[in-house]
Design an enzyme around this catalytic site. Structure first.
Site, PDB file in Angstrom:
ATOM      1  N   ASN A   1       0.868  -1.179   0.000  1.00 16.57           N
ATOM      2  CA  ASN A   1       0.000   0.000   0.000  1.00 16.57           C
ATOM      3  C   ASN A   1       0.904   1.228   0.000  1.00 16.57           C
ATOM      4  OD1 ASN A   1      -1.779   2.070   0.467  1.00 16.57           O
ATOM      5  ND2 ASN A   1      -2.377   1.423   2.532  1.00 16.57           N
TER       6      ASN A   1
ATOM      7  N   LYS B   1       0.167   4.256  -0.321  1.00 10.61           N
ATOM      8  CA  LYS B   1      -0.461   5.465   0.234  1.00 10.61           C
ATOM      9  C   LYS B   1      -0.234   6.652  -0.728  1.00 10.61           C
ATOM     10  CE  LYS B   1      -0.161   3.367   4.736  1.00 10.61           C
ATOM     11  NZ  LYS B   1      -0.002   3.482   6.179  1.00 10.61           N
TER      12      LYS B   1
ATOM     13  N   HIS C   1      -9.538   1.430   5.196  1.00  2.75           N
ATOM     14  CA  HIS C   1      -8.241   1.632   5.858  1.00  2.75           C
ATOM     15  C   HIS C   1      -8.430   2.618   7.016  1.00  2.75           C
ATOM     16  CE1 HIS C   1      -4.087   2.736   6.612  1.00  2.75           C
ATOM     17  NE2 HIS C   1      -3.750   1.629   5.971  1.00  2.75           N
TER      18      HIS C   1
ATOM     19  N   GLU D   1      -6.711   5.007   7.997  1.00  2.00           N
ATOM     20  CA  GLU D   1      -6.473   6.415   7.645  1.00  2.00           C
ATOM     21  C   GLU D   1      -7.715   7.022   6.996  1.00  2.00           C
ATOM     22  OE1 GLU D   1      -2.843   5.707   5.480  1.00  2.00           O
ATOM     23  OE2 GLU D   1      -1.854   5.210   7.376  1.00  2.00           O
TER      24      GLU D   1
ATOM     25  N   GLU E   1      -5.111  -4.607  10.984  1.00  2.00           N
ATOM     26  CA  GLU E   1      -4.081  -3.576  11.124  1.00  2.00           C
ATOM     27  C   GLU E   1      -4.313  -2.808  12.421  1.00  2.00           C
ATOM     28  OE1 GLU E   1      -2.225  -2.393   7.063  1.00  2.00           O
ATOM     29  OE2 GLU E   1      -3.863  -1.030   7.501  1.00  2.00           O
TER      30      GLU E   1
ATOM     31  N   GLY F   1       2.810   2.702  10.708  1.00  2.00           N
ATOM     32  CA  GLY F   1       3.753   3.795  10.496  1.00  2.00           C
ATOM     33  C   GLY F   1       4.494   4.212  11.754  1.00  2.00           C
TER      34      GLY F   1
ATOM     35  N   SER G   1       3.754  -1.846  10.330  1.00  2.00           N
ATOM     36  CA  SER G   1       5.221  -1.912  10.471  1.00  2.00           C
ATOM     37  C   SER G   1       5.796  -3.277  10.119  1.00  2.00           C
ATOM     38  CB  SER G   1       5.642  -1.469  11.879  1.00  2.00           C
ATOM     39  OG  SER G   1       5.243  -0.124  12.109  1.00  2.00           O
TER      40      SER G   1
HETATM   41  P1  13P Z   1       3.217   0.675   7.662  1.00  2.00           P
HETATM   42  O1  13P Z   1       3.717  -0.638   7.083  1.00  2.00           O
HETATM   43  O2  13P Z   1       3.937   1.869   7.131  1.00  2.00           O
HETATM   44  O3  13P Z   1       3.149   0.610   9.168  1.00  2.00           O
HETATM   45  O4  13P Z   1       1.706   0.852   7.141  1.00  2.00           O
HETATM   46  C1  13P Z   1       0.812  -0.182   7.329  1.00  2.00           C
HETATM   47  C2  13P Z   1      -0.428   0.137   6.578  1.00  2.00           C
HETATM   48  O5  13P Z   1      -1.183   1.012   6.938  1.00  2.00           O
HETATM   49  C3  13P Z   1      -0.696  -0.639   5.343  1.00  2.00           C
HETATM   50  O6  13P Z   1      -1.985  -0.395   4.884  1.00  2.00           O
END
Ligand code: 13P
Length: 258
Positions: free
Chosen positions: A10, A12, A100, A102, A172, A178, A218
């Protein structure tokens, strides 16, 4: 049933279409056909990169699957700035990330909206990757399981057991995204097993056995092998570490770290 793992990148809101092209080409050198025999790989670039990535995957016969990060739930209409599932399907998109954290936190997406999106992704003959997960406060209060169960129940309302079995659920934990803080393999396994048992009680054993459950938060080359060795973890949804060919390829090749 043996579930083929799915490792998804992903991206982003990162990488323009030139950078996307370069990354996909680098990945195609690093990831072999033998890897793809064992593991499905999907890449989820920003919308503006999709056409470029689709073209290179097709012209160079690169066996990665194309994914999107988001879509609207309607097919067309006066929704300025939005992209419909049908448009994605026409571009060869196979997976769409839905719900997601976010999008839930920053853009206010609710479980009800996520439910509509899952249905429209299925209607456009693509596979949803439904994200669920708890906040740190919910985990500390002992509410991680009840939060995830509530998300699954609401987001999957009135989806058929057959469709649920064909989809992907990404667990997640929000506190791990992140932050560099990965859930321990035991905690990740226990929550992914909980996702499966919740699917079993809502949709039956067959759907639970078939649904692929990813862990996200992560994921890196150093922890991929341990996470992927857990019996209820069928893949990874990778953010930061999917933006560089070397780290994403090493995650896809987690078996080599045994
Ligand atoms: P990270 O791997 O940067 O922690 O992000 C995870 C994520 O949100 C994947 O959708």
């Amino acid at each position: 049933m043996s579930r083929k793992p799915l490792i998804s990148g992903n991206w982003k809101m990162n990488l323009n279409h030139f950078e996307a092209l370069k990354l996909v080409q680098e990945l195609s050198y690093a990831i072999t056909r033998e890897d793809i025999d064992e593991v499905d790989v999907s890449v989820h670039p920003p919308f503006t990169d999709l056409r470029t990535v689709q073209t290179v995957l097709e012209s160079d016969k690169i066996p990665f699957q194309l994914g999107a990060q988001h879509c609207h739930n309607e097919t067309s209409g006066a929704f300025t700035g939005e992209i419909s599932p049908v448009m994605l399907q026409k571009l060869g998109v196979e997976y769409v990330i839905v719900g997601h954290s976010e999008r839930r936190e920053v853009f206010g997406e609710t479980d009800e909206l996520v439910n509509k999106k899952i249905k429209s992704v299925f209607n456009a003959e693509m596979t949803p990757i439904l994200c669920v997960g708890e906040t740190l406060a919910e985990r500390d209060a002992g509410d991680a399981e009840s939060r995830v169960a509530a998300q699954l129940e609401a987001c999957l309302a009135s989806i058929t057991p057959e469709d649920v079995g064909s989809m992907v659920v990404a667990y997640e934990p929000i506190w791990a995204i992140g932050t560099g803080k990965t859930a321990s393999a035991e905690d990740a396994q226990s929550m992914c097993a909980f996702v499966r048992s919740t699917v079993s009680s809502l949709f039956g054993a067959e759907a639970a056995d078939a649904v692929r459950v990813q862990y996200g938060g992560s994921v890196k080359p150093v922890n991929a092998h341990e996470l992927m060795s857990q019996p209820d973890i069928d893949g990874a949804l990778v953010g930061g570490a999917s933006l560089a060919a070397d780290s994403f390829a090493r995650i896809v090749q987690y078996r080599n770290q045994a």
